[in-house]
Design an enzyme around this catalytic site. Structure first.
Site, PDB file in Angstrom:
ATOM      1  N   ASN A  10       1.056  -0.860   0.014  1.00 34.72           N
ATOM      2  CA  ASN A  10      -0.011   0.052   0.102  1.00 34.72           C
ATOM      3  C   ASN A  10       0.747   1.218   0.137  1.00 34.72           C
ATOM      4  OD1 ASN A  10      -1.901   2.098   0.546  1.00 34.72           O
ATOM      5  ND2 ASN A  10      -2.181   1.577   2.684  1.00 34.72           N
ATOM      6  N   LYS A  12       0.063   4.233  -0.162  1.00 39.77           N
ATOM      7  CA  LYS A  12      -0.345   5.514   0.312  1.00 39.77           C
ATOM      8  C   LYS A  12      -0.316   6.797  -0.643  1.00 39.77           C
ATOM      9  CE  LYS A  12      -0.033   3.460   4.891  1.00 39.77           C
ATOM     10  NZ  LYS A  12       0.033   3.523   6.229  1.00 39.77           N
ATOM     11  N   HIS A  93      -9.342   1.451   5.371  1.00 43.24           N
ATOM     12  CA  HIS A  93      -7.962   1.649   5.849  1.00 43.24           C
ATOM     13  C   HIS A  93      -8.227   2.575   6.922  1.00 43.24           C
ATOM     14  CE1 HIS A  93      -3.953   2.649   6.650  1.00 43.24           C
ATOM     15  NE2 HIS A  93      -3.603   1.748   5.990  1.00 43.24           N
ATOM     16  N   GLU A  95      -6.661   5.113   7.993  1.00 46.93           N
ATOM     17  CA  GLU A  95      -6.386   6.375   7.586  1.00 46.93           C
ATOM     18  C   GLU A  95      -7.467   6.927   6.950  1.00 46.93           C
ATOM     19  OE1 GLU A  95      -2.573   5.781   5.675  1.00 46.93           O
ATOM     20  OE2 GLU A  95      -1.801   5.157   7.533  1.00 46.93           O
ATOM     21  N   GLU A 164      -5.269  -4.718  10.787  1.00 42.17           N
ATOM     22  CA  GLU A 164      -4.074  -3.687  10.869  1.00 42.17           C
ATOM     23  C   GLU A 164      -4.508  -2.853  12.388  1.00 42.17           C
ATOM     24  OE1 GLU A 164      -2.297  -2.562   6.918  1.00 42.17           O
ATOM     25  OE2 GLU A 164      -3.977  -1.302   7.204  1.00 42.17           O
ATOM     26  N   GLY A 170       2.832   2.105  10.742  1.00 47.54           N
ATOM     27  CA  GLY A 170       3.903   3.156  10.567  1.00 47.54           C
ATOM     28  C   GLY A 170       4.844   3.287  12.013  1.00 47.54           C
ATOM     29  N   SER A 209       3.414  -2.341  10.237  1.00 46.58           N
ATOM     30  CA  SER A 209       4.913  -2.512  10.512  1.00 46.58           C
ATOM     31  C   SER A 209       5.650  -3.692  10.107  1.00 46.58           C
ATOM     32  CB  SER A 209       5.233  -2.239  12.114  1.00 46.58           C
ATOM     33  OG  SER A 209       4.875  -0.802  12.294  1.00 46.58           O
TER      34      SER A 209
HETATM   35  P1  PGA Z   1       2.899   0.208   7.651  1.00 48.37           P
HETATM   36  O1  PGA Z   1       1.675   0.565   6.895  1.00 48.37           O
HETATM   37  O2  PGA Z   1       3.408  -1.325   6.902  1.00 48.37           O
HETATM   38  O3  PGA Z   1       3.880   1.308   7.140  1.00 48.37           O
HETATM   39  O4  PGA Z   1       2.623   0.047   9.193  1.00 48.37           O
HETATM   40  C1  PGA Z   1       0.678  -0.659   6.835  1.00 48.37           C
HETATM   41  C2  PGA Z   1      -0.555  -0.026   6.076  1.00 48.37           C
HETATM   42  O5  PGA Z   1      -1.190   1.095   6.630  1.00 48.37           O
HETATM   43  O6  PGA Z   1      -1.168  -0.501   5.372  1.00 48.37           O
END
Ligand code: PGA
Length: 252
Positions: A10, A12, A93, A95, A164, A170, A209
Site C-alpha cells: 500500500n 499510500k 483503511h 487512515e 491492521e 507506521g 509495521s
Molecule cells: P505500515 O503500514 O506497514 O507502514 O505500518 C501498513 C498499512 O497502513 O497498510
C-alpha cells in the site's frame, strides 16, 4: 502447507512516475515466486501506468467512492479504478476511517460498489491503542467486520480482510504473534458466521509495521494469509524481502 499467501504493498500518498521502476522490479521478482500472490496499490495517478509496466502482479486502488460517477470533486469511483486497470481496491483503511470519518456502513457500501465494478476488495479493520488497553480489541474488530464486509456468498470469493491494529501502523511496533493469532481466529469466526463455509476461504492479512525482519514470524501465524505492507513496500528491495519470506515459508 498453507494456501498461496497474498502480499500487498500500500503505497499510500507516495510515488510519482519514478516509482514505476520499483513496480517493475517487484513484478520481475514476483514472476520467479509463483507461490506468492503479489500486488501493489499505488496512488490513483499511477494505476494506469503501473498496470502497463507490470505483467504478473496485481494493481489496485487504495479507496473508492460509493457512487459510479457524479459531482464528487476529488473522488475516484470503483468503475474508474477498473477502467484504469485495477484488479482490486483497499477500502476502510484506518487512515480513511480516521481522517475522512468513514463509518462501517460507508466502508461496506464501498466494498459492495467495488465488487459490482468487478474488483476484488481488501477490507481493513483494526483497533486503536486505547481500545486495546481497555480490553476491547476483539469486540471492536468483530463489530467492524460485521458492519464493513460486503454480503452475499459470492462476495466472499473476492474478499480479503486486513487486520491492521492502528497503533502498529507506521510505528515499528507489532502485536505479539499470540495476539495476532487470537485476533485472526476471531476474525475467521466472524467471517464463517457471515458467509458460512465460504468464510473459511477468505484470506486474512496482517498489516502494521511488517518488515523483512518480522515477516517470516508474522506470516507463519495460524490464519495469517498474507500481509498488507505500507512503508516497507516503497522500495522493491524491502518489499521483496517480505515476499521472499512468504515464498520460503511456502517451500518449507
Ligand atoms: P505500515 O503500514 O506497514 O507502514 O505500518 C501498513 C498499512 O497502513 O497498510
Amino acid at each position: 502447507m498453507k494456501a498461496q499467501r497474498y502480499i500487498v504493498g500500500n503505497w499510500k500518498m507516495n510515488g510519482t512516475r519514478a516509482m514505476l521502476n520499483e513496480a517493475r522490479a517487484i513484478d520481475r521478482a514476483a514472476a520467479r515466486l509463483p507461490k506468492v500472490q503479489v500486488a501493489v496499490a499505488p496512488p490513483g495517478t499511477l494505476i494506469f501506468r503501473t498496470r502497463d509496466a507490470v505483467e504478473i502482479i496485481g494493481v489496485g486502488g487504495q479507496d473508492c467512492h460509493v457512487e459510479e460517477s457524479g459531482a464528487f470533486t476529488g473522488d475516484i469511483s470503483a468503475a474508474m479504478l477498473k477502467d484504469a486497470g485495477a484488479d482490486f481496491t483497499i477500502v476502510g483503511h484506518s487512515e480513511r476511517r480516521a481522517l475522512h470519518a468513514e463509518s462501517d456502513a460507508v466502508v461496506k457500501a464501498k466494498a459492495e460498489t467495488a465488487l459490482a465494478a468487478g474488483l476484488s476488495v481488501i477490507v481493513c479493520v483494526g483497533e486503536t491503542e486505547a481500545q486495546r488497553d481497555a480490553g476491547k480489541a476483539e469486540a471492536v474488530v468483530a463489530a467492524q467486520i460485521e458492519g464493513s464486509v460486503p454480503r452475499s456468498e459470492a462476495a466472499a470469493e473476492k474478499l480479503s480482510v486486513a487486520y491492521e491494529p492502528v497503533w502498529a501502523i507506521g510505528t515499528g511496533r507489532v502485536p505479539s504473534t499470540d495476539d495476532v493469532a487470537k485476533m485472526h481466529a476471531k476474525i475467521r469466526e466472524s467471517l464463517v458466521g457471515i458467509y458460512g463455509d465460504a468464510g473459511a476461504a477468505v484470506r486474512i492479512l496482517y498489516g502494521g509495521s511488517v518488515k523483512a525482519e518480522n515477516a517470516a514470524e508474522l506470516l507463519a501465524v495460524d490464519e495469517v494469509g498474507g500481509a498488507l505492507v505500507g512503508g516497507a513496500s516503497l522500495s522493491a528491495e524491502s518489499f521483496l524481502a517480505i515476499v521472499g519470506a512468504a515464498a520460503s515459508l511456502d517451500e518449507s
